[in-house]
Design an enzyme around this catalytic site. Structure first.
Site, PDB file in Angstrom:
ATOM      1  N   LYS A   3     -30.184  15.174 -43.046  1.00 47.47           N
ATOM      2  CA  LYS A   3     -31.354  15.024 -41.924  1.00 47.47           C
ATOM      3  C   LYS A   3     -31.172  13.833 -41.193  1.00 47.47           C
ATOM      4  CE  LYS A   3     -34.358  18.888 -42.587  1.00 47.47           C
ATOM      5  NZ  LYS A   3     -35.625  19.518 -42.563  1.00 47.47           N
ATOM      6  N   LYS A  59     -31.543  27.445 -39.046  1.00 46.17           N
ATOM      7  CA  LYS A  59     -32.058  27.595 -37.772  1.00 46.17           C
ATOM      8  C   LYS A  59     -31.667  26.269 -36.920  1.00 46.17           C
ATOM      9  CE  LYS A  59     -36.298  26.638 -39.877  1.00 46.17           C
ATOM     10  NZ  LYS A  59     -37.324  27.346 -40.757  1.00 46.17           N
ATOM     11  N   LYS A 103     -24.937  26.013 -45.268  1.00 44.24           N
ATOM     12  CA  LYS A 103     -25.945  26.763 -45.361  1.00 44.24           C
ATOM     13  C   LYS A 103     -26.262  27.313 -43.924  1.00 44.24           C
ATOM     14  CE  LYS A 103     -30.179  24.402 -45.134  1.00 44.24           C
ATOM     15  NZ  LYS A 103     -31.483  24.074 -45.659  1.00 44.24           N
TER      16      LYS A 103
HETATM   17  P1  TYM Z   1     -37.740  25.204 -45.452  1.00 37.43           P
HETATM   18  O1  TYM Z   1     -38.697  25.424 -44.171  1.00 37.43           O
HETATM   19  O2  TYM Z   1     -36.361  24.418 -44.711  1.00 37.43           O
HETATM   20  O3  TYM Z   1     -37.261  26.387 -46.029  1.00 37.43           O
HETATM   21  C1  TYM Z   1     -37.915  27.501 -46.396  1.00 37.43           C
HETATM   22  C2  TYM Z   1     -37.608  28.115 -47.694  1.00 37.43           C
HETATM   23  O4  TYM Z   1     -36.260  28.909 -47.427  1.00 37.43           O
HETATM   24  C3  TYM Z   1     -35.027  28.620 -48.060  1.00 37.43           C
HETATM   25  N1  TYM Z   1     -33.861  28.586 -47.445  1.00 37.43           N
HETATM   26  C4  TYM Z   1     -32.824  29.151 -47.778  1.00 37.43           C
HETATM   27  N2  TYM Z   1     -32.714  29.939 -48.881  1.00 37.43           N
HETATM   28  C5  TYM Z   1     -31.317  30.499 -48.856  1.00 37.43           C
HETATM   29  N3  TYM Z   1     -30.323  30.444 -47.924  1.00 37.43           N
HETATM   30  C6  TYM Z   1     -30.500  29.497 -46.813  1.00 37.43           C
HETATM   31  N4  TYM Z   1     -29.840  29.523 -46.004  1.00 37.43           N
HETATM   32  C7  TYM Z   1     -31.848  29.012 -46.830  1.00 37.43           C
HETATM   33  N5  TYM Z   1     -32.482  28.119 -45.940  1.00 37.43           N
HETATM   34  C8  TYM Z   1     -33.605  27.893 -46.245  1.00 37.43           C
HETATM   35  C9  TYM Z   1     -35.370  27.017 -48.839  1.00 37.43           C
HETATM   36  O5  TYM Z   1     -34.734  26.670 -49.916  1.00 37.43           O
HETATM   37  C10 TYM Z   1     -37.120  27.124 -48.896  1.00 37.43           C
HETATM   38  O6  TYM Z   1     -37.323  27.706 -50.178  1.00 37.43           O
HETATM   39  N6  TYM Z   1     -39.467  21.481 -47.965  1.00 37.43           N
HETATM   40  C11 TYM Z   1     -39.485  22.739 -47.891  1.00 37.43           C
HETATM   41  C12 TYM Z   1     -40.978  23.360 -47.566  1.00 37.43           C
HETATM   42  C13 TYM Z   1     -41.936  22.852 -48.482  1.00 37.43           C
HETATM   43  C14 TYM Z   1     -42.148  23.408 -49.768  1.00 37.43           C
HETATM   44  C15 TYM Z   1     -43.259  22.753 -50.301  1.00 37.43           C
HETATM   45  C16 TYM Z   1     -41.403  24.334 -50.639  1.00 37.43           C
HETATM   46  C17 TYM Z   1     -42.786  22.237 -48.288  1.00 37.43           C
HETATM   47  N7  TYM Z   1     -43.751  21.865 -49.333  1.00 37.43           N
HETATM   48  C18 TYM Z   1     -43.561  22.994 -51.612  1.00 37.43           C
HETATM   49  C19 TYM Z   1     -41.966  24.543 -51.792  1.00 37.43           C
HETATM   50  C20 TYM Z   1     -42.964  23.993 -52.450  1.00 37.43           C
HETATM   51  C21 TYM Z   1     -38.666  23.132 -46.587  1.00 37.43           C
HETATM   52  O7  TYM Z   1     -38.363  22.381 -45.614  1.00 37.43           O
HETATM   53  O8  TYM Z   1     -38.275  24.533 -46.666  1.00 37.43           O
END
Ligand code: TYM
Length: 336
Positions: free
Chosen positions: A119, A204, A201
């Site tokens: 990032k 969005k 990966k």
């Molecule tokens: P975020 O918002 O980027 O993504 C949400 C969830 O989607 C999964 N993900 C994917 N899985 C498979 N293939 C992909 N291409 C893909 N892109 C995203 C991510 O692994 C995630 O599970 N930090 C986290 C949000 C968060 C969180 C937490 C998660 C904040 N606090 C506490 C678990 C527990 C995040 O940015 O996910």
């Protein structure tokens, strides 16, 4: 005899930083719903709005994305009446514990986080302190609820490992306080790749719209994006070296249909990519259609959404505040 054991807990979250992709759904959201249906867990599902401002957001869009995401959570099968669904910013305990855990996390640990490095590269003009300390806030999200299990995609694995380290460190310093959580990473679909560059990966934030499928993409766009997905010149549906594009489509098809990779290779033996892509597209469309229909209904019902997030925050805060009190006491703060 009645089971008096308290239920195990789950916490997970998704950032409202744009529309959700098929990767978010397959890697995380779908499992949120499935785990909740198993009835073995008390599930806390959170819209991680505090996290989303680590990159620049337009306030009006953030508001819209946040409400959209709640409607999508429900459209994807989460039950917001049974268990809390809430906005992270509505439960101040997240910021409170986040600060404490900032003070229990080392600079060196945060510097090693690959998501921070990625990032920082993408947002070179805004490498803010929040982007850096984000994993300790995420640890706070999880540890506040004494969570047993955290369903996430593969890209969050490193943050989960750090969460476990922070929990153990705190427990060793101040006596047992936090449950040390386990990640729940699906075998298939934990890392859905870009349709245009299968080395990256699906995300969005990719500037190429053809690289991702959004849960709310019009159906004809979904079909055309899958048709345009990068493959290879061998025209054989199988896994292997140089076949990352096809393998990614196979994972999507597997996640959508429940078929194993071997079954998929057999199904398409001797058939070309045209047939294969049409089948992948059909399987994805079958998932998206009912989600979109439910979303379209829910997003009109603002009163219902408000009821869900208000009661969600109340229930989440009740649990989270208890943990904060315990933590404050253990570290030696005077009780208010
Ligand atoms: P975020 O918002 O980027 O993504 C949400 C969830 O989607 C999964 N993900 C994917 N899985 C498979 N293939 C992909 N291409 C893909 N892109 C995203 C991510 O692994 C995630 O599970 N930090 C986290 C949000 C968060 C969180 C937490 C998660 C904040 N606090 C506490 C678990 C527990 C995040 O940015 O996910």
């Amino acid at each position: 005899m009645e089971n008096t054991q308290p239920k195990k807990r789950i916490l997970s979250g998704i950032q409202p930083s744009g529309a959700l992709t098929l990767g978010n759904y397959v890697g995380a959201l779908r499992n949120f719903a499935e785990l909740q249906k198993e009835n073995e867990y008390e599930c806390f599902y959170m819209i991680a709005d505090l996290h989303s401002i680590t990159v620049k957001q337009v306030p009006k869009e953030l508001r819209k994305n946040s409400l959209d995401l709640l409607a999508l959570f429900l459209a994807c099968g989460l039950d917001g009446e049974k268990d809390p669904i809430f906005y992270q910013s509505h439960v101040p305990a997240h910021a409170q514990l986040g600060w404490v855990l900032d003070c229990c996390t080392y600079f060196g640990e945060l510097s090693r986080m690959t998501q921070f490095k990625d990032k920082s590269r993408k947002h070179a003009d805004n490498i803010n302190a929040g982007l850096f300390t984000y994993p300790s806030l995420m640890a706070a999200d999880i540890l506040l609820y004494q969570s047993d299990l955290v369903p996430v995609g593969h890209d969050q694995k490193q943050h989960l490992e750090l969460t476990r380290d922070i929990a153990n460190r705190f427990n060793n310093t101040y006596s047992d306080t936090f449950k040390v959580p386990e990640p729940y990473i699906p075998k298939i679909g934990a890392k859905i790749m870009s349709l245009q560059n299968p080395a990256q990966k699906m995300s969005k934030s990719d500037p190429n719209e053809n690289s991702y499928i959004l849960l709310l993409d019009p159906i004809d766009r979904v079909v055309s994006k899958i048709k345009k997905a990068v493959t290879d010149s061998e025209a054989c549906v199988r896994r292997g070296e140089g076949k990352e594009g096809v393998e990614n489509l196979m994972s999507i098809y597997s996640a959508a249909t429940g078929k194993t990779m071997d079954e998929i290779e057999n199904e398409f033996a001797g058939r070309g990519y045209g047939d294969f892509k049409a089948a992948v597209a059909e399987s994805v469309v079958e998932i998206l259609k009912p989600i979109q229909a439910k979303y379209n209904d829910l997003i009109k019902n603002k009163d219902y959404l408000e009821k869900i997030y208000r009661s969600g925050a109340e229930r989440a805060a009740y649990v989270a505040n208890k943990t904060v009190s315990k933590v404050y006491r253990k570290i030696g703060f005077i009780q208010p």
